[in-house]
Design a protein around this motif. Structure first.
Motif: not given
Length: 124
Positions: A32, A99, A104, A111, A114
């Protein structure tokens, strides 16, 4: 699925420093791109910093450039945000976000994952 948990927020005087951490569990953290965002009361969520999955590239808005540093430790599944020379206008809830690698951006809508956020308060 990715779970993100921020920590390290608190109250600090102007000019002080804090280091935020974001622990990642679930799928491989190294897959990510990661970002930090913040949101103050009555304001929209604001981009603070981003880092690619390799850790080789970082991005900042002018408002924090030179004061904040984003980093990651893929072996520890942890994202960091070192904040120096803090100002009262840095007061906000800070969120980390994830993400998939290569996707990104500075846009919060990019994204998909969270954390719950951590409060940073800078007193004058």
């Amino acid at each position: 699925q990715v779970q993100l948990v921020e920590s390290g927020g608190g109250v600090v005087q102007a000019g002080g420093s804090l280091r935020l951490s974001c622990a990642c569990s679930g799928r491989s953290f190294g897959s990510y791109d990661m970002g930090w965002f913040r949101q103050a009361p009555g304001k929209e969520r604001e981009f603070v910093a981003a880092i690619t999955w390799t850790g080789l590239n970082t991005y900042y808005p002018d408002s924090v450039k030179g004061r904040f540093t984003i980093s990651r430790d893929n072996a520890k599944n942890t994202l960091y945000l070192q904040m120096n020379s803090l100002k009262p206008e840095d007061t906000a809830v800070y969120y980390c976000a994830a993400v998939r690698a290569g996707a990104g951006t500075s846009q919060a809508a990019s994204y998909g994952y969270w954390g719950q956020g951590t409060q940073v308060t800078v007193s004058s």
